[in-house]
Write a protein that holds these residues in place. Structure first.
Motif: not given
Length: 325
Positions: A239-245, A305-325
């Protein structure tokens, strides 16, 4: 729009001739004794002044004339006149006002009266499904969302514990019935580790109901699943990864808005005055910067950075899929 130091009186005040000259209008000025708020508004409206500009000018004029703001009274008058112009009526039962201030000892104005209507002052209200408080704190909204998520959880509890449904189907019920209610408006949340813990506790409770108990290999007794075991069984982002993404996705939208958009102006604007004593509260932008650091971006200028949609979208996906112990 300033809501501080609003006038508690519901009566109109006389606008001096000197103050009216500040408006720089080369037109006849009504007599000072007749220049109450409503009559002055009609006078300015006849000159073709837009309501927003009228509000700004009247607040400045009354501030000079009285020494303190009467912005709420002026705004209520403008609201009534603008509504009548398009054939609408203001419902006093549904119309409230609120003063937002860090100082909780500020003198409250009570009800504001204008004409035959009275507007109630409140400490919080619901706007577009989200709770807004007079200290601009999202903890109240997060707590309310968890309670609403609990209500949804108990409404489908029998389905989540049923042996007739597969675990995959139960997870889909969680994602489609409970999560949308719980995460409504989460893009604007600002939370600390305490709120993160409460959200994780709620999700773990639902997942334990879905995946059931486990028999201990040593004692042979049934026990609850540990958090690590739940995360291994639940393959989707927590749920936290969902919110951050979602928060990063919304931040990108705001950063790409034009300067004429209010959301962008609030994001880049800097309030006047001095900070109060003590540790400053965590801001929404602070959460954005922390989320970006987690996915490997440590530069402060995230708006460019957010002006570059492709790069920003990559960070959004990384925030969703990041695994934090």
């Amino acid at each position: 729009m300033s809501w501080h130091g609003a006038c508690a009186s519901g009566t109109s005040r006389v606008l001096s001739v000197a103050s009216l000259h500040w408006l720089k209008m080369d037109v006849p000025i009504p007599a000072p004794a007749e220049c109450e708020v409503r009559s002055v508004m009609k006078f300015l409206n006849a000159q073709g002044i837009a309501p927003i500009e009228m509000y700004r000018q009247l607040c400045q004029v009354y501030g000079q004339a009285d020494g303190y703001g009467t912005d709420i009274l002026i705004f209520s008058e403008i609201l009534l006149e603008a509504s009548k112009a398009i054939g609408l009526e203001v419902n006093p039962e549904k119309t409230k006002y609120m003063i937002m201030s860090r100082d909780q000892n500020i003198v409250r104005n009570g009800n504001i009266k204008t004409g035959d209507l009275s507007f109630e002052e409140v400490e919080k209200f619901k706007y577009l499904g989200a709770t807004v408080t007079n200290i601009n704190d999202t903890r109240e909204e997060i707590k309310r969302r968890i309670n609403m998520g609990n209500a949804c959880y108990y409404s489908v509890e029998k389905l989540l514990s049923s042996s007739l449904l597969s675990k995959n189907l139960k997870v889909r019920i969680y994602k489609t019935v409970i999560l949308p209610v719980l995460l409504y408006g989460c893009e604007t949340w600002t939370f600390t580790l305490r709120e993160e813990h409460r959200l994780r506790v709620f999700e773990n409770k639902v997942l334990r109901k879905i995946f059931g108990a486990k028999r201990d290999e040593v004692t042979g007794e049934w026990r609850k699943l540990h958090n690590t075991e739940l995360h291994a069984l639940y393959s989707s982002p927590d749920i936290i990864r969902n919110i951050k993404s979602r928060r990063l996705r919304w931040a990108g939208h705001v950063a790409r808005m034009g300067e004429s958009r209010n959301a962008y102006r609030v994001l880049v604007g800097r309030p006047e005055g001095k900070r109060p004593l003590g540790r400053p509260r965590r801001r929404w932008e602070d959460n954005i910067k922390m989320d970006l650091r987690e996915v490997g971006y440590d530069d402060r200028d995230w708006i460019n950075l957010a002006q570059d949609r492709d790069r920003w979208r990559a960070y959004v996906r990384a925030a969703m899929n990041l695994r934090v112990p």
